[in-house]
Every structure is written in C-alpha cells, then in structure tokens.
Design an enzyme around this catalytic site. Structure first.
Site, PDB file in Angstrom:
ATOM      1  N   TYR A   1       0.822  -1.222   0.000  1.00 57.55           N
ATOM      2  CA  TYR A   1       0.000   0.000   0.000  1.00 57.55           C
ATOM      3  C   TYR A   1       0.850   1.262   0.000  1.00 57.55           C
ATOM      4  O   TYR A   1       0.442   2.299  -0.533  1.00 57.55           O
ATOM      5  CB  TYR A   1      -0.997  -0.017   1.174  1.00 57.55           C
ATOM      6  CG  TYR A   1      -2.129  -0.990   0.926  1.00 57.55           C
ATOM      7  CD1 TYR A   1      -2.111  -2.281   1.465  1.00 57.55           C
ATOM      8  CD2 TYR A   1      -3.179  -0.655   0.069  1.00 57.55           C
ATOM      9  CE1 TYR A   1      -3.115  -3.192   1.171  1.00 57.55           C
ATOM     10  CE2 TYR A   1      -4.187  -1.559  -0.227  1.00 57.55           C
ATOM     11  CZ  TYR A   1      -4.148  -2.834   0.318  1.00 57.55           C
ATOM     12  OH  TYR A   1      -5.131  -3.740   0.005  1.00 57.55           O
TER      13      TYR A   1
ATOM     14  N   ARG B   1       1.399   1.932  -3.625  1.00 55.14           N
ATOM     15  CA  ARG B   1       0.167   2.396  -4.285  1.00 55.14           C
ATOM     16  C   ARG B   1      -0.159   3.823  -3.856  1.00 55.14           C
ATOM     17  O   ARG B   1      -0.628   4.643  -4.642  1.00 55.14           O
ATOM     18  CB  ARG B   1      -1.005   1.467  -3.947  1.00 55.14           C
ATOM     19  CG  ARG B   1      -0.941   0.128  -4.659  1.00 55.14           C
ATOM     20  CD  ARG B   1      -2.196  -0.663  -4.442  1.00 55.14           C
ATOM     21  NE  ARG B   1      -3.368   0.014  -4.996  1.00 55.14           N
ATOM     22  CZ  ARG B   1      -4.618  -0.272  -4.615  1.00 55.14           C
ATOM     23  NH1 ARG B   1      -4.837  -1.180  -3.679  1.00 55.14           N
ATOM     24  NH2 ARG B   1      -5.633   0.355  -5.171  1.00 55.14           N
TER      25      ARG B   1
ATOM     26  N   GLN C   1     -15.346   3.040  -5.578  1.00 57.87           N
ATOM     27  CA  GLN C   1     -14.636   1.879  -5.039  1.00 57.87           C
ATOM     28  C   GLN C   1     -13.145   2.204  -4.978  1.00 57.87           C
ATOM     29  O   GLN C   1     -12.372   1.431  -4.417  1.00 57.87           O
ATOM     30  CB  GLN C   1     -14.854   0.653  -5.935  1.00 57.87           C
ATOM     31  CG  GLN C   1     -16.326   0.279  -6.088  1.00 57.87           C
ATOM     32  CD  GLN C   1     -16.523  -0.749  -7.178  1.00 57.87           C
ATOM     33  OE1 GLN C   1     -16.462  -1.964  -6.921  1.00 57.87           O
ATOM     34  NE2 GLN C   1     -16.727  -0.277  -8.385  1.00 57.87           N
ATOM     35  N   ASN C   2     -12.760   3.318  -5.562  1.00 58.80           N
ATOM     36  CA  ASN C   2     -11.340   3.674  -5.641  1.00 58.80           C
ATOM     37  C   ASN C   2     -10.843   4.226  -4.309  1.00 58.80           C
ATOM     38  O   ASN C   2     -11.600   4.853  -3.563  1.00 58.80           O
ATOM     39  CB  ASN C   2     -11.107   4.699  -6.758  1.00 58.80           C
ATOM     40  CG  ASN C   2     -11.512   4.145  -8.114  1.00 58.80           C
ATOM     41  OD1 ASN C   2     -11.636   2.936  -8.288  1.00 58.80           O
ATOM     42  ND2 ASN C   2     -11.779   5.033  -9.062  1.00 58.80           N
ATOM     43  N   VAL C   3      -9.585   4.007  -4.064  1.00 63.43           N
ATOM     44  CA  VAL C   3      -8.985   4.443  -2.798  1.00 63.43           C
ATOM     45  C   VAL C   3      -8.047   5.636  -3.023  1.00 63.43           C
ATOM     46  O   VAL C   3      -7.455   6.144  -2.080  1.00 63.43           O
ATOM     47  CB  VAL C   3      -8.254   3.259  -2.112  1.00 63.43           C
ATOM     48  CG1 VAL C   3      -9.270   2.212  -1.646  1.00 63.43           C
ATOM     49  CG2 VAL C   3      -7.218   2.605  -3.010  1.00 63.43           C
ATOM     50  N   ASP C   4      -7.981   6.081  -4.288  1.00 60.16           N
ATOM     51  CA  ASP C   4      -7.216   7.307  -4.561  1.00 60.16           C
ATOM     52  C   ASP C   4      -8.114   8.511  -4.265  1.00 60.16           C
ATOM     53  O   ASP C   4      -9.318   8.356  -4.049  1.00 60.16           O
ATOM     54  CB  ASP C   4      -6.743   7.321  -6.042  1.00 60.16           C
ATOM     55  CG  ASP C   4      -7.909   7.299  -7.035  1.00 60.16           C
ATOM     56  OD1 ASP C   4      -7.993   6.352  -7.842  1.00 60.16           O
ATOM     57  OD2 ASP C   4      -8.746   8.216  -6.981  1.00 60.16           O
TER      58      ASP C   4
ATOM     59  N   HIS D   1     -14.534   1.454  -0.258  1.00 59.59           N
ATOM     60  CA  HIS D   1     -13.450   0.492  -0.012  1.00 59.59           C
ATOM     61  C   HIS D   1     -12.264   1.133   0.689  1.00 59.59           C
ATOM     62  O   HIS D   1     -11.168   0.573   0.695  1.00 59.59           O
ATOM     63  CB  HIS D   1     -13.001  -0.152  -1.329  1.00 59.59           C
ATOM     64  CG  HIS D   1     -14.037  -1.098  -1.888  1.00 59.59           C
ATOM     65  ND1 HIS D   1     -14.024  -1.529  -3.197  1.00 59.59           N
ATOM     66  CD2 HIS D   1     -15.123  -1.682  -1.316  1.00 59.59           C
ATOM     67  CE1 HIS D   1     -15.050  -2.348  -3.400  1.00 59.59           C
ATOM     68  NE2 HIS D   1     -15.743  -2.445  -2.277  1.00 59.59           N
TER      69      HIS D   1
ATOM     70  N   THR E   1     -15.999   0.287 -13.937  1.00 60.13           N
ATOM     71  CA  THR E   1     -16.029  -0.803 -12.957  1.00 60.13           C
ATOM     72  C   THR E   1     -16.502  -2.091 -13.620  1.00 60.13           C
ATOM     73  O   THR E   1     -17.392  -2.087 -14.449  1.00 60.13           O
ATOM     74  CB  THR E   1     -16.937  -0.475 -11.747  1.00 60.13           C
ATOM     75  OG1 THR E   1     -16.982  -1.619 -10.873  1.00 60.13           O
ATOM     76  CG2 THR E   1     -18.341  -0.087 -12.150  1.00 60.13           C
ATOM     77  N   SER E   2     -15.875  -3.195 -13.211  1.00 57.47           N
ATOM     78  CA  SER E   2     -16.271  -4.503 -13.777  1.00 57.47           C
ATOM     79  C   SER E   2     -17.507  -5.046 -13.059  1.00 57.47           C
ATOM     80  O   SER E   2     -18.020  -6.102 -13.402  1.00 57.47           O
ATOM     81  CB  SER E   2     -15.116  -5.496 -13.618  1.00 57.47           C
ATOM     82  OG  SER E   2     -14.823  -5.653 -12.223  1.00 57.47           O
TER      83      SER E   2
HETATM   84  N1  APR Z   1     -12.275   4.044 -19.164  1.00 54.58           N
HETATM   85  C1  APR Z   1     -13.374   3.411 -18.649  1.00 54.58           C
HETATM   86  N2  APR Z   1     -13.344   2.151 -18.149  1.00 54.58           N
HETATM   87  C2  APR Z   1     -12.150   1.509 -18.173  1.00 54.58           C
HETATM   88  C3  APR Z   1     -10.968   2.098 -18.684  1.00 54.58           C
HETATM   89  C4  APR Z   1     -11.065   3.418 -19.187  1.00 54.58           C
HETATM   90  N3  APR Z   1     -10.005   4.043 -19.698  1.00 54.58           N
HETATM   91  N4  APR Z   1      -9.958   1.186 -18.557  1.00 54.58           N
HETATM   92  C5  APR Z   1     -10.493   0.084 -17.986  1.00 54.58           C
HETATM   93  N5  APR Z   1     -11.806   0.266 -17.777  1.00 54.58           N
HETATM   94  C6  APR Z   1     -12.787  -0.666 -17.173  1.00 54.58           C
HETATM   95  C7  APR Z   1     -12.492  -2.117 -17.441  1.00 54.58           C
HETATM   96  O1  APR Z   1     -13.125  -2.517 -18.651  1.00 54.58           O
HETATM   97  C8  APR Z   1     -13.150  -2.785 -16.244  1.00 54.58           C
HETATM   98  O2  APR Z   1     -14.532  -3.006 -16.511  1.00 54.58           O
HETATM   99  O3  APR Z   1     -12.673  -0.498 -15.770  1.00 54.58           O
HETATM  100  C9  APR Z   1     -13.059  -1.726 -15.135  1.00 54.58           C
HETATM  101  C10 APR Z   1     -12.046  -2.060 -14.067  1.00 54.58           C
HETATM  102  O4  APR Z   1     -12.514  -3.203 -13.407  1.00 54.58           O
HETATM  103  P1  APR Z   1     -11.687  -3.736 -12.138  1.00 54.58           P
HETATM  104  O5  APR Z   1     -10.241  -3.775 -12.469  1.00 54.58           O
HETATM  105  O6  APR Z   1     -12.378  -4.975 -11.664  1.00 54.58           O
HETATM  106  O7  APR Z   1     -11.858  -2.575 -11.046  1.00 54.58           O
HETATM  107  P2  APR Z   1     -13.082  -2.324 -10.084  1.00 54.58           P
HETATM  108  O8  APR Z   1     -14.383  -2.669 -10.736  1.00 54.58           O
HETATM  109  O9  APR Z   1     -12.933  -0.956  -9.546  1.00 54.58           O
HETATM  110  O10 APR Z   1     -12.807  -3.376  -8.898  1.00 54.58           O
HETATM  111  C11 APR Z   1     -13.683  -3.320  -7.778  1.00 54.58           C
HETATM  112  O11 APR Z   1     -12.304  -4.917  -6.613  1.00 54.58           O
HETATM  113  O12 APR Z   1     -10.354  -5.795  -5.804  1.00 54.58           O
HETATM  114  C12 APR Z   1     -11.397  -4.968  -5.525  1.00 54.58           C
HETATM  115  O13 APR Z   1     -11.225  -3.296  -3.922  1.00 54.58           O
HETATM  116  C13 APR Z   1     -10.958  -3.568  -5.249  1.00 54.58           C
HETATM  117  O14 APR Z   1     -12.319  -1.591  -5.476  1.00 54.58           O
HETATM  118  C14 APR Z   1     -11.822  -2.724  -6.180  1.00 54.58           C
HETATM  119  C15 APR Z   1     -12.939  -3.661  -6.528  1.00 54.58           C
END
Ligand code: APR
Length: 240
Positions: free
Chosen positions: A60, A63, A93-96, A111, A178-179
């Site tokens: 961390y 990061r 969900q971001n920590v920044d 988060h 977000t995924s």
């Molecule tokens: N613009 C928009 N979306 C984007 C871009 C971009 N330039 N680049 C990537 N993405 C999308 C990807 O397609 C994906 O759907 O952002 C999403 C990122 O997904 P994850 O990496 O799973 O991140 P997130 O959804 O924030 O994860 C949720 O998981 O591990 C935990 O605590 C962690 O908060 C995090 C949580």
C-alpha cells in the site's frame, strides 16, 4: 416501505478503477492489472495482514505514492462539473483521492482511502497521512500498529447505507470504469429507480446492469459528453 420521491436534482456517479486508468493508475482485473501475478489474499485480507504486515504495508505504501503522483483526468473533472447544476454523490470503489482533487465535494469511499491510516484496535481512530508511508512500529494513540484505511476482502464496506439511500432518490445514475464484480457494492446499481436515467460506461462489460444503457468507450472521452448533456438538461438516450 414506500420508496422516496425521485429528485430531479440528484445524480449518483458510481466509479471503479477504470476512471483512474487514464491517470496512470492500474485497474485490478484488466490485462496487467494489480491482481495479475499477485496473490490478492496476501495483500488485501486480514489473513494476509496477520501473516506478513510488513509485506502489506509496502504494497500500500507504493500504491499510495503512485496515487499521490497521479493527476485527475478529464473524466474526474467532468464529474465534478455536475455540481454546478446538480446535487451529486460520487460513490467510488477507488482508494485514490482523484475525485476530490478534481473538485468533487461529496465523495463516498466504500473500499477505504490510501491517504488515511487506521488503528488496528479501534477502527474509529483514523489519521490523515497524505502520501506518507506506514511502517511497522507506527502506532495509534492507543499504542497499536497502524494499518492502511482500506477495506480488505471479508471486511465490511463503508457507508453502504448512505449510498443506497441516495441512489433511491437519484434521477440520473452514471457508472464508470467498474467490472461490477465485487459485492456487495456491485449490487448498489440494482437499487437505481426504474424512471431514473441509467448509464454505464466501460470499454467492455461482462453483464450490463438491468435498465442501464451501456456506452462502449474510455472514461475521458465519454464522461465529458454525458456531463455536458446533463448540464444542458438533455437526456443521453442516443450518443451521436
Ligand atoms: N475508461 C473506462 N473504463 C475503463 C478504462 C477506461 N479508460 N480502462 C479500464 N476500464 C474498465 C475495465 O473494462 C473494467 O470493466 O474499468 C473496469 C475495471 O474493473 P476492475 O479492475 O475490476 O476494477 P473495479 O471494478 O474498480 O474493482 C472493484 O475490486 O479488488 C477490488 O477493492 C478492489 O475496489 C476494487 C474492486
């Protein structure tokens, strides 16, 4: 229980790592993401902390340094402009702290946050630390080791009720980067009202949330278009 009225002034913006990707911060599950080649449970779980707190602290610390050196991008800035006309809640969900640094004034971190440390024995003892590292031996006022103020897997997320109460009143909901793969927070979008305008932005999507319009693309390109439309009082039914 009767649902609260929808408020035409209320917008909820739900963000994940993808909105910070173009600021140079890694996402988690994209190719080359943070969780690739790293054992998540080693660095993001109470078990990992108990096993090797020094390893978790250095994960961390790096990061935190990266986030402090990153700059808000056009998507963060566009989200902040919505406050000119609307009552906006950013649930991230971001920590920044890129939303805050872009000018958003109501940001809910479900988060946790990199720029805070927390006591291990009293979770109400939270200390702002900016971009400073946390080392073994750094203790809270009760003498216990400080830990990152991050919600690890298996821990309770923060402020869910506040986010859920707001989305029930929101006339517009925008989900960016977000995924939608981590629960319970991914379930928040299901609380959005049928009549609300609901948009999800990402370059790809596994499962489109029910009732949402998905626009394929990058946050810095699409978010400004959406916020411009909403600031002009227009819907975004068809992006040209
Ligand atoms: N613009 C928009 N979306 C984007 C871009 C971009 N330039 N680049 C990537 N993405 C999308 C990807 O397609 C994906 O759907 O952002 C999403 C990122 O997904 P994850 O990496 O799973 O991140 P997130 O959804 O924030 O994860 C949720 O998981 O591990 C935990 O605590 C962690 O908060 C995090 C949580």
């Amino acid at each position: 229980m009767t649902k609260p009225n929808i408020d035409n002034k209320k917008i909820l913006v739900f963000t994940g790592a993808g909105i910070s990707a173009e600021s140079g911060l890694q996402t988690f599950r994209d190719g080359g993401g943070l969780w690739e080649g790293c054992d998540v449970m080693e660095v993001a779980s109470p078990g990992g902390w108990a096993k090797d707190p020094g390893h978790v602290l250095s994960f961390y610390n790096s990061r935190r340094m990266e986030a402090a050196q990153a700059q808000p991008n056009a998507a963060h800035l566009a989200v902040a402009t919505l406050e000119k006309k609307y009552e906006v809640m950013v649930v991230t969900q971001n920590v920044d702290d890129l939303h805050e640094r872009a000018g958003s004034t109501r940001v809910i971190h479900v988060h946790g946050q990199l720029n805070f440390a927390r006591s291990c024995v009293d979770e109400t003892l939270i200390y702002p630390i900016g971009d400073k590292p946390i080392h073994l031996g750094d203790v809270c006022e009760k003498g216990s080791q400080l830990r990152p103020h991050i919600v690890w897997f298996g821990e309770k997320i923060h402020h869910y009720d506040v986010a859920r109460d707001f989305i029930c009143q929101a006339s517009r909901v925008l989900a960016v980067g977000t995924s939608l793969s981590v629960y319970p927070i991914a379930g928040l979008l299901k609380k959005a009202r049928g009549r609300a305008e609901k948009i999800v932005l990402a370059p790809d999507i596994e499962k489109k949330p029910y009732g949402f319009n998905w626009f394929r693309g990058k946050a810095t390109h699409l978010v400004p278009i959406i916020t411009e439309r909403w600031l002009s009082g227009l819907r975004v039914d068809q992006l040209k």
